[in-house]
Write a protein that holds these residues in place. Structure first.
Motif, PDB file in Angstrom:
ATOM      1  N   GLN A   1      10.989   5.878  -5.591  1.00 16.20           N
ATOM      2  CA  GLN A   1      11.828   4.665  -5.943  1.00 16.20           C
ATOM      3  C   GLN A   1      11.081   3.394  -5.747  1.00 16.20           C
ATOM      4  O   GLN A   1      11.094   2.512  -6.829  1.00 16.20           O
ATOM      5  N   LEU A   2      10.446   3.278  -4.854  1.00 19.04           N
ATOM      6  CA  LEU A   2       9.366   2.122  -4.753  1.00 19.04           C
ATOM      7  C   LEU A   2       8.357   1.873  -5.737  1.00 19.04           C
ATOM      8  O   LEU A   2       8.340   0.959  -6.289  1.00 19.04           O
ATOM      9  N   TRP A   3       7.551   3.012  -6.135  1.00 23.11           N
ATOM     10  CA  TRP A   3       6.612   2.618  -7.061  1.00 23.11           C
ATOM     11  C   TRP A   3       7.348   2.496  -8.599  1.00 23.11           C
ATOM     12  O   TRP A   3       6.675   1.923  -9.151  1.00 23.11           O
ATOM     13  N   ASN A   4       8.302   3.158  -8.684  1.00 18.30           N
ATOM     14  CA  ASN A   4       9.180   2.729  -9.699  1.00 18.30           C
ATOM     15  C   ASN A   4       9.582   1.469  -9.993  1.00 18.30           C
ATOM     16  O   ASN A   4       9.482   0.783 -10.982  1.00 18.30           O
ATOM     17  N   ALA A   5       9.999   0.861  -8.835  1.00 22.55           N
ATOM     18  CA  ALA A   5      10.434  -0.372  -8.663  1.00 22.55           C
ATOM     19  C   ALA A   5       9.244  -1.227  -8.988  1.00 22.55           C
ATOM     20  O   ALA A   5       9.459  -2.374  -9.707  1.00 22.55           O
ATOM     21  N   VAL A   6       8.084  -1.037  -8.506  1.00 18.84           N
ATOM     22  CA  VAL A   6       6.915  -2.042  -8.679  1.00 18.84           C
ATOM     23  C   VAL A   6       6.536  -1.722 -10.230  1.00 18.84           C
ATOM     24  O   VAL A   6       6.201  -2.869 -10.837  1.00 18.84           O
ATOM     25  N   PHE A   7       6.752  -0.798 -10.948  1.00 10.52           N
ATOM     26  CA  PHE A   7       6.472  -0.638 -12.158  1.00 10.52           C
ATOM     27  C   PHE A   7       7.153  -1.453 -12.834  1.00 10.52           C
ATOM     28  O   PHE A   7       6.955  -2.160 -13.878  1.00 10.52           O
ATOM     29  N   GLU A   8       8.534  -1.377 -12.778  1.00 11.51           N
ATOM     30  CA  GLU A   8       9.495  -1.888 -13.375  1.00 11.51           C
ATOM     31  C   GLU A   8       9.194  -3.551 -13.193  1.00 11.51           C
ATOM     32  O   GLU A   8       9.512  -4.303 -14.304  1.00 11.51           O
TER      33      GLU A   8
ATOM     34  N   PHE B   1       8.644  -3.741  -0.830  1.00 14.84           N
ATOM     35  CA  PHE B   1       8.377  -3.892  -2.290  1.00 14.84           C
ATOM     36  C   PHE B   1       8.258  -5.631  -2.432  1.00 14.84           C
ATOM     37  O   PHE B   1       7.299  -6.009  -3.104  1.00 14.84           O
ATOM     38  N   ARG B   2       8.804  -6.415  -1.486  1.00 12.22           N
ATOM     39  CA  ARG B   2       8.795  -7.719  -1.350  1.00 12.22           C
ATOM     40  C   ARG B   2       7.275  -7.801  -0.841  1.00 12.22           C
ATOM     41  O   ARG B   2       6.504  -9.015  -1.460  1.00 12.22           O
ATOM     42  N   TYR B   3       6.516  -7.265  -0.097  1.00 12.63           N
ATOM     43  CA  TYR B   3       5.193  -7.352   0.336  1.00 12.63           C
ATOM     44  C   TYR B   3       4.228  -7.136  -0.803  1.00 12.63           C
ATOM     45  O   TYR B   3       3.284  -7.995  -1.155  1.00 12.63           O
ATOM     46  N   ILE B   4       4.458  -6.091  -1.732  1.00 16.58           N
ATOM     47  CA  ILE B   4       3.818  -5.750  -2.846  1.00 16.58           C
ATOM     48  C   ILE B   4       4.036  -6.917  -4.161  1.00 16.58           C
ATOM     49  O   ILE B   4       3.295  -7.425  -4.715  1.00 16.58           O
ATOM     50  N   LYS B   5       5.392  -7.134  -4.264  1.00 14.66           N
ATOM     51  CA  LYS B   5       5.546  -8.233  -5.039  1.00 14.66           C
ATOM     52  C   LYS B   5       4.924  -9.613  -5.025  1.00 14.66           C
ATOM     53  O   LYS B   5       4.236 -10.169  -6.138  1.00 14.66           O
ATOM     54  N   GLY B   6       4.579  -9.973  -3.828  1.00 19.67           N
ATOM     55  CA  GLY B   6       3.955 -11.194  -3.423  1.00 19.67           C
ATOM     56  C   GLY B   6       2.395 -11.045  -4.218  1.00 19.67           C
ATOM     57  O   GLY B   6       2.054 -12.077  -4.488  1.00 19.67           O
ATOM     58  N   LYS B   7       1.910  -9.907  -3.845  1.00 17.05           N
ATOM     59  CA  LYS B   7       0.570  -9.833  -4.359  1.00 17.05           C
ATOM     60  C   LYS B   7       0.764  -9.478  -5.802  1.00 17.05           C
ATOM     61  O   LYS B   7      -0.476 -10.024  -6.576  1.00 17.05           O
TER      62      LYS B   7
END
Length: 109
Positions: free
Chosen positions: A31-38, A56-62
């Motif tokens: 779910q997380l990696w799908n969210a990152v791709f979306e 997700f918020r951590y990855i989104k910032g980058k």
């Protein structure tokens, strides 16, 4: 972000992203990696469980930081290309400075 983020064909994941999610279940990871791709492709922020939301918020910032850096690089490259094109145009000889061709005769041949 609700709109499409960019026409960029890729994004970077870092080793530390794995470390932050190593203990997730396979379902959470999926779910997380799908969210990152979306998010990276369409700019959509998904609904996730609380633990995945933190990751997700951590990855989104980058992702956001890397996108800004990419856009700045594109803008700088575009400006440099405009400068080079202007310099070539400035260096191109004007019609007045090009010598006129002299008329040659065929001497009857």
């Amino acid at each position: 972000m609700a709109k499409k983020k960019s026409m960029k064909a890729s994004f970077v994941l870092y080793h530390e992203d794995y470390e932050a999610t190593r203990e997730f279940t396979l379902e959470q990871k999926g779910q997380l990696w799908n969210a990152v791709f979306e998010y990276a492709i369409r700019g959509k922020i998904p609904e996730l469980d609380p633990q995945s939301t933190v990751a997700f918020r951590y990855i989104k910032g980058k992702l956001d930081r890397d996108l800004v850096k990419y856009q700045e690089t594109c803008a700088r490259n575009s400006e440099n290309a405009r400068k080079r094109a202007a310099k070539v145009a400035d260096d191109w000889p004007d019609e007045e400075t090009i010598p006129k061709a002299t008329k040659t005769t065929n001497n009857g041949r």
